[in-house]
Design a protein around this motif. Structure first.
Motif, mmCIF file in Angstrom:
data_model
loop_
_atom_site.group_PDB
_atom_site.id
_atom_site.type_symbol
_atom_site.label_atom_id
_atom_site.label_comp_id
_atom_site.label_asym_id
_atom_site.label_seq_id
_atom_site.Cartn_x
_atom_site.Cartn_y
_atom_site.Cartn_z
ATOM 1 N N ALA A 206 0.843 -1.191 0.000
ATOM 2 C CA ALA A 206 0.000 0.000 0.000
ATOM 3 C C ALA A 206 0.885 1.251 0.000
ATOM 4 N N LEU A 207 0.309 2.387 0.378
ATOM 5 C CA LEU A 207 0.996 3.668 0.212
ATOM 6 C C LEU A 207 2.327 3.724 0.947
ATOM 7 N N ARG A 208 2.344 3.333 2.210
ATOM 8 C CA ARG A 208 3.593 3.447 2.964
ATOM 9 C C ARG A 208 4.669 2.543 2.374
ATOM 10 N N TRP A 209 4.301 1.358 1.932
ATOM 11 C CA TRP A 209 5.272 0.456 1.298
ATOM 12 C C TRP A 209 5.868 1.120 0.064
ATOM 13 N N HIS A 210 5.021 1.718 -0.765
ATOM 14 C CA HIS A 210 5.516 2.368 -1.987
ATOM 15 C C HIS A 210 6.414 3.562 -1.656
ATOM 16 N N MET A 211 6.021 4.372 -0.674
ATOM 17 C CA MET A 211 6.843 5.532 -0.313
ATOM 18 C C MET A 211 8.234 5.095 0.144
ATOM 19 N N GLU A 327 1.003 7.907 12.310
ATOM 20 C CA GLU A 327 0.222 8.530 13.382
ATOM 21 C C GLU A 327 -1.233 8.087 13.331
ATOM 22 N N THR A 328 -1.763 7.922 12.107
ATOM 23 C CA THR A 328 -3.146 7.473 11.974
ATOM 24 C C THR A 328 -3.308 6.070 12.547
ATOM 25 N N ARG A 329 -2.365 5.199 12.235
ATOM 26 C CA ARG A 329 -2.441 3.830 12.751
ATOM 27 C C ARG A 329 -2.302 3.820 14.266
ATOM 28 N N ARG A 330 -1.433 4.692 14.779
ATOM 29 C CA ARG A 330 -1.211 4.742 16.215
ATOM 30 C C ARG A 330 -2.454 5.238 16.947
ATOM 31 N N ARG A 381 -7.460 12.990 19.891
ATOM 32 C CA ARG A 381 -6.977 11.872 19.082
ATOM 33 C C ARG A 381 -5.909 12.309 18.089
ATOM 34 N N ASP A 382 -5.987 13.557 17.626
ATOM 35 C CA ASP A 382 -5.076 14.023 16.586
ATOM 36 C C ASP A 382 -3.627 14.114 17.047
ATOM 37 N N TRP A 383 -3.385 14.235 18.347
ATOM 38 C CA TRP A 383 -1.996 14.427 18.766
ATOM 39 C C TRP A 383 -1.482 13.366 19.732
ATOM 40 N N VAL A 384 -2.385 12.642 20.386
ATOM 41 C CA VAL A 384 -1.918 11.726 21.423
ATOM 42 C C VAL A 384 -1.863 10.295 20.896
ATOM 43 N N ASP A 385 -0.955 9.509 21.424
ATOM 44 C CA ASP A 385 -0.923 8.075 21.155
ATOM 45 C C ASP A 385 -1.978 7.446 22.061
ATOM 46 N N LEU A 386 -3.088 7.009 21.471
ATOM 47 C CA LEU A 386 -4.219 6.555 22.276
ATOM 48 C C LEU A 386 -3.905 5.295 23.074
ATOM 49 N N LYS A 387 -2.967 4.495 22.584
ATOM 50 C CA LYS A 387 -2.632 3.271 23.313
ATOM 51 C C LYS A 387 -1.795 3.570 24.552
ATOM 52 N N ARG A 388 -0.846 4.495 24.408
ATOM 53 C CA ARG A 388 0.089 4.759 25.504
ATOM 54 C C ARG A 388 -0.233 6.023 26.278
ATOM 55 N N GLY A 389 -1.010 6.924 25.675
ATOM 56 C CA GLY A 389 -1.246 8.209 26.306
ATOM 57 C C GLY A 389 -0.108 9.169 26.021
#
Length: 619
Positions: A206-211, A327-330, A381-389
């Motif tokens: 996908a996109l990240r692989w191609h980049m 960041e979106t995945r995180r 959600r836009d700035w924080v890592d939701l899993k870790r805080g």
């Protein structure tokens, strides 16, 4: 790997004689130490990859110093400086002091962060020290050696005085850039195999692989370009690497045009995904310019002098969507969901239909009046890592958004009253009560967190309170988001069924009059407008279905007007214009060759055109 080493080794030796002379004899011409990359799990690969990408941004943000160094050294003797007898002098560029200062701070911060990369971390700290004062020196020099050409009026007298300061900036730069660039590139190449395999296994090509693949192939081509116009150029090696890079670009182009590619690209439309094509065009200029250099040397010189800046512009362009996707995945965490209610709307008499439509409209107002809750979530959600805080390593801390207690409470009280009123829609009413309970639970914790971030307390307590607030916020947001999603989807589904019945009632009562066409245009146009937001998150199937229904309604109005059954007038004109604009927008989702900001701008423009159409219809 060896190719990168040779390139940077030559760079260190050929362009930094003064820097080399200043070093102990045993370290002169020494190849920088190699960073050993262990076998990593997915979290480890992501941690190494992100740190390397942030180190890369240090290089891309400061690369404007490089053409200044190369131009200055091409204009004057490295040791003696200006003599006043030079035939021509290259102009110098200004450097952005704020950008350099931010890059210096970032390099020093990264050098202290995990995962530790001792050799690269030391090289980064040395590079940060070397570039810290460059803007002050080179900006004074750029004013003198700029387009005003002050040096012509004093026969380079000021240039002679500036030379020791310029060389004092250049020498440490040339001493520290090669090892930092070498180790950043070598480590990235060593990690790429693991990262590409992980991405293909997890997400497909996908996109990240191609980049990542484009950057790797682009680097292989760029390292063949000589560091100066008089350097040797391995045309055979360059042509082979260029062929590989062109194949990577072609594969990326084909993927962008595929349905999967169009969906992925729609989510990153603000980034310059055409940079790989632009870099390919630039690389293709080198062989011919090299062949013609004896007759037309200026093109070859300009290409070589700008080569590293061109490469770093391309590098920066490939990094931005990678970081966005990371960041979106995180930001995605496994959260409980609540299913929408399945409501079979019965065939309703006109008076009952009107009552149902009014109740649905009031539920929609409840959702609108409590939008500040979802705004707070999106901002967090836009700035924080939701899993870790919060970790303290964020690029910026965005806080949340305040919730108006009075407005929120009034809306939720209204939802509870509405759930108890006729007509009773049992499944929907239960969802409304669940939403009211869940929404009440976010108000105090969101406002407490918002006040903390708004006071900037996180700058004094190293985010200690922010870390403590995070699990409380997540515990409150989870039921709120689940209940809101279920209520919103159910309300939208019921409204669509009621709208279809309402159009049928008008047709049965009055026939396909202008009012029937007007209502149909309004209702189906609203579906399109609502689904445009879904198109931004790649919900293209719903968008396409709504667009097809609206297109049919617009054509039906035009056909009826052509048969003189109704007057199309300004409504038909505005509906056609809106339909055409939406279709143009749909065509550009995932389309190669557009400006990165086009999609966001057109989405705003469509909202305005929709509002104008509604205003005309409701006159």
């Amino acid at each position: 790997m060896a190719l990168i080493g040779r390139f940077l080794f030559v760079l260190a030796v050929a362009l930094a004689p003064a820097a080399a002379a200043a070093q102990p004899a045993k370290t002169q011409n020494a190849r920088p130490a190699t960073v050993q990359v262990p076998t990593l799990d997915e979290d480890g690969i992501e941690a190494w990859s992100e740190k390397l990408d942030r180190y890369a941004s240090v290089l891309t943000d400061t690369i404007r110093a490089w053409p200044n160094v190369l131009r200055y050294m091409s204009s004057f003797n490295f040791r003696t400086g200006p003599t006043g007898k030079e035939d021509s002098v290259y102009h110098l560029y200004e450097l952005d002091p704020e950008r350099f200062a931010a890059a210096v701070a970032r390099a020093r911060e990264l050098a202290r962060e995990a995962p530790a990369m001792p050799e690269l971390d030391r090289a980064a700290e040395a590079f940060a020290q070397a570039i810290e004062g460059m803007p002050a020196v080179f900006n004074e020099a750029a004013a003198y050696y700029g387009s005003g050409e002050e040096y012509r009026f004093d026969r380079l007298e000021k240039g002679k005085a500036l030379h020791p300061r310029i060389m004092a900036a250049i020498e440490p730069y040339l001493a520290t850039l090669p090892p930092f660039l070498f180790q950043a590139g070598q480590t990235r190449r060593a990690l790429n195999g693991q990262e590409l395999a992980m991405l293909e296994r997890r997400d497909g090509k996908a996109l990240r692989w191609h980049m990542r693949r484009l950057h790797e192939a682009g680097l292989d081509a760029a390292v063949h370009i000589p560091t100066g116009p008089r350097g040797s150029f391995n045309t055979a090696g360059f042509e082979a690497a260029l062929k590989t890079y062109a194949e990577a670009v072609a594969a990326f182009r084909a993927w962008r045009q595929s349905p999967a590619g169009q969906d992925d690209v729609a989510a990153v439309s603000r980034f310059d995904l055409d940079a790989p094509e632009s870099f390919l065009r630039k690389l293709r200029e080198f062989p011919q310019a090299y062949r013609l250099r004896e007759r037309v040397n200026v093109q070859w010189e300009l290409l070589v002098l700008g080569a590293m800046s061109d490469y770093h512009d391309f590098w920066a362009a490939t990094l931005k969507p990678i970081q966005h996707l990371r960041e979106t995945r995180r930001s995605v965490v496994a959260m409980k969901s609540m299913p929408a209610a399945k409501i079979d709307v019965p065939r309703l008499a006109p008076d009952r239909l009107e009552a149902w439509r009014e109740k649905i409209s009031r539920y929609l107002r409840v959702l609108t009046e409590t939008n500040s809750g979802i705004d707070a979530w999106h901002r967090y959600r836009d700035w924080v890592d939701l899993k870790r805080g919060p970790t303290g390593r964020e690029r910026s801390v965005g806080g949340l958004a305040e919730i108006d207690r009075g407005r929120f409470a009034a809306a939720l009280a209204g939802a509870r009253r509405l759930a108890a009123t006729e007509p009773r829609i049992e499944a929907l009413d239960r969802l409304a009560l669940a939403y009211a309970d869940a929404a009440e639970g976010i108000v105090e914790i969101v406002n407490e967190a918002n006040a903390y971030y708004q006071r900037r307390d996180h700058t004094t307590d190293k985010l200690a309170a922010g870390k403590a607030l995070h699990p409380k916020l997540m515990a409150a947001f989870e039921p709120f988001l689940a209940a809101r999603g279920a209520l919103s989807e159910t309300v939208q589904n019921v409204r669509a069924s009621l709208d279809a019945q309402w159009i049928a009632v008008i047709e049965a009562r009055d026939g396909r009059t202008r009012d029937w066409h007007r209502e149909r245009i309004l209702l189906l146009g609203r579906e399109v407008n609502d689904s445009i937001a879904g198109s931004a998150s790649r919900d293209l199937a719903a968008f396409d279905a709504a667009l097809a229904r609206f297109a049919e309604a617009v054509k039906d109005l035009d056909d009826a007007a052509a048969r003189r059954e109704v007057q199309g007038g300004e409504l038909a004109s505005r509906a056609r214009a809106y339909l055409g604009a939406v279709r143009d927008y749909r065509g550009k989702l995932g389309q190669p060759g557009r400006h990165p900001s086009l999609i966001d701008g057109e989405r705003s423009s469509l909202g305005l055109q929709y509002s104008i159409m509604v205003g005309v219809a409701e006159r």
